[in-house]
Design a protein around this motif. Structure first.
Motif, short mmCIF file in Angstrom:
data_model
loop_
_atom_site.label_atom_id
_atom_site.label_comp_id
_atom_site.label_asym_id
_atom_site.label_seq_id
_atom_site.Cartn_x
_atom_site.Cartn_y
_atom_site.Cartn_z
N HIS A 31 0.84 -1.20 0.00
CA HIS A 31 0.00 0.00 0.00
C HIS A 31 0.88 1.26 0.00
CE1 HIS A 31 -3.14 2.84 1.19
NE2 HIS A 31 -4.04 1.88 1.03
N ARG A 32 0.64 2.14 -0.95
CA ARG A 32 1.48 3.33 -1.09
C ARG A 32 1.42 4.23 0.13
NH1 ARG A 32 0.38 8.36 -2.50
NH2 ARG A 32 -1.75 7.80 -3.07
N VAL A 33 0.23 4.42 0.70
CA VAL A 33 0.08 5.32 1.84
C VAL A 33 0.51 4.66 3.15
CG1 VAL A 33 -1.58 6.67 3.20
CG2 VAL A 33 -1.74 6.63 0.70
N LEU A 34 0.11 3.40 3.37
CA LEU A 34 0.42 2.73 4.64
C LEU A 34 1.92 2.55 4.85
CD1 LEU A 34 -2.38 0.01 4.80
CD2 LEU A 34 -2.29 2.23 5.96
N THR A 35 2.68 2.45 3.78
CA THR A 35 4.13 2.26 3.91
C THR A 35 4.90 3.58 3.84
OG1 THR A 35 4.30 1.89 1.51
CG2 THR A 35 4.07 -0.06 2.91
N ARG A 36 4.22 4.68 3.73
CA ARG A 36 4.88 5.97 3.50
C ARG A 36 5.91 6.30 4.57
NH1 ARG A 36 0.74 10.71 3.04
NH2 ARG A 36 0.16 9.71 4.99
N TYR A 37 5.61 6.00 5.85
CA TYR A 37 6.51 6.39 6.93
C TYR A 37 7.31 5.22 7.50
CZ TYR A 37 4.15 10.91 6.98
OH TYR A 37 3.65 12.15 6.63
N LEU A 40 11.11 1.06 5.35
CA LEU A 40 11.37 0.28 4.14
C LEU A 40 10.44 0.78 3.05
CD1 LEU A 40 8.70 -1.75 4.16
CD2 LEU A 40 10.11 -2.98 5.81
N ASP A 41 10.84 0.56 1.82
CA ASP A 41 10.02 1.01 0.70
C ASP A 41 8.83 0.08 0.48
OD1 ASP A 41 11.22 3.41 -0.36
OD2 ASP A 41 12.93 2.18 -0.96
N ARG A 42 7.81 0.62 -0.17
CA ARG A 42 6.64 -0.20 -0.52
C ARG A 42 7.08 -1.40 -1.35
NH1 ARG A 42 2.15 1.02 -4.88
NH2 ARG A 42 3.77 2.40 -5.65
N MET A 43 6.52 -2.55 -1.04
CA MET A 43 6.89 -3.78 -1.72
C MET A 43 5.96 -4.06 -2.89
SD MET A 43 7.43 -6.24 1.61
CE MET A 43 8.48 -5.75 2.98
N ASP A 44 6.45 -4.86 -3.82
CA ASP A 44 5.53 -5.43 -4.80
C ASP A 44 4.98 -6.72 -4.21
OD1 ASP A 44 7.43 -7.51 -5.25
OD2 ASP A 44 8.31 -6.44 -6.95
N ALA A 45 4.06 -7.36 -4.91
CA ALA A 45 3.39 -8.53 -4.35
C ALA A 45 4.37 -9.65 -4.01
CB ALA A 45 2.32 -9.03 -5.32
N LEU A 99 4.34 -0.79 13.43
CA LEU A 99 2.91 -0.66 13.71
C LEU A 99 2.22 -0.09 12.48
CD1 LEU A 99 0.38 -0.64 15.49
CD2 LEU A 99 1.06 1.63 16.28
N VAL A 100 1.34 -0.90 11.88
CA VAL A 100 0.55 -0.46 10.74
C VAL A 100 -0.86 -1.02 10.90
CG1 VAL A 100 0.33 -0.38 8.23
CG2 VAL A 100 2.59 -0.61 9.24
N LEU A 101 -1.86 -0.15 10.76
CA LEU A 101 -3.25 -0.58 10.82
C LEU A 101 -3.92 -0.28 9.48
CD1 LEU A 101 -4.24 0.81 14.34
CD2 LEU A 101 -3.56 -1.53 13.75
N THR A 163 14.54 5.78 2.24
CA THR A 163 13.38 5.27 1.52
C THR A 163 12.87 6.36 0.58
OG1 THR A 163 11.79 6.02 3.19
CG2 THR A 163 12.65 3.77 3.43
N GLN A 164 12.14 5.93 -0.44
CA GLN A 164 11.52 6.86 -1.38
C GLN A 164 12.55 7.84 -1.96
OE1 GLN A 164 8.54 8.52 1.17
NE2 GLN A 164 7.70 6.49 1.60
#
Length: 201
Positions: A31-37, A40-45, A99-101, A163-164
């Motif tokens: 998820h682009r937004v959930l991983t923003r902070y 680590l960078d957003r993953m692919d599947a 922590l990610v919800l 990251t990013q």
């Protein structure tokens, strides 16, 4: 093999990841937004699937250092987020991690409770003395969550992770076992008092 027991709080509970948690895990880490902070960078599947497999293998490590748990709502074992504890290789220390919800999680607004449950487990059965956590310095909303978890501000670590496409400063917080125990809720005191430690499967 070692498993953490279920850790129950007032508004949420934590449990070990299961093979059936792949879909929400993948949803979080792609998820682009959930991983923003995150650190680590957003993953692919495919990357998310590989990371999930590594998390499932954590109870087989000896000694176990990584604990990635599913966050669930009371009365429901559906994974709605993740929270982790990384026990360091030296001293008696650990770091709260990841922590990610999910956006539709019914436990939103209570993320600090996930941290507190893991801290109770760390300061109780794991016998830790110090637990710390951090957030990107530009993620101001996390300060209140850290304080609610019973963590005190410590320092800003400059350009700690990349990251990013850029380096990020991280603000750190920590709690010491004797001080934190004094603020424990009844549910947290029950976790602190559990003398069984990691449970054999």
């Amino acid at each position: 093999m070692t498993h953490l027991p279920e850790l129950h709080g007032e508004h949420l509970w934590l449990r070990e990841l299961r093979a059936t948690d792949l879909a929400p895990f993948e949803r979080v880490y792609t998820h682009r937004v959930l991983t923003r902070y995150l650190g680590l960078d957003r993953m692919d599947a495919r990357q998310a699937q590989d990371a999930f497999a590594q998390c499932l293998a954590q109870p087989y490590a000896h000694p176990r250092r990584k604990h990635t748990l599913a966050v669930c709502a009371p009365g429901d074992d559906t994974m709605v987020g993740t929270m982790g504890l990384l026990v360091e290789d030296y001293g008696s220390n650990a770091m709260l991690t990841g922590l990610v919800l999910l956006p539709d999680a019914p436990v939103r607004g209570h993320g600090h409770e996930a941290g507190r449950l893991l801290m109770a487990y760390g300061f109780g059965p794991l016998g830790l003395h110090r637990i710390w956590a951090g957030h990107r310095a530009d993620h101001a909303r996390m300060r209140d969550l850290m304080l609610a978890a019973g963590l005190r501000p410590e320092a800003t670590l400059r350009q700690l992770f990349h990251t990013q496409g850029q380096w990020h400063d991280v603000t750190t917080y920590a709690a010491l076992a004797p001080e934190w125990r004094a603020s424990a809720t009844p549910a947290e005191r029950a976790v602190l008092a559990d003398s069984h430690g990691l449970l054999p499967a």
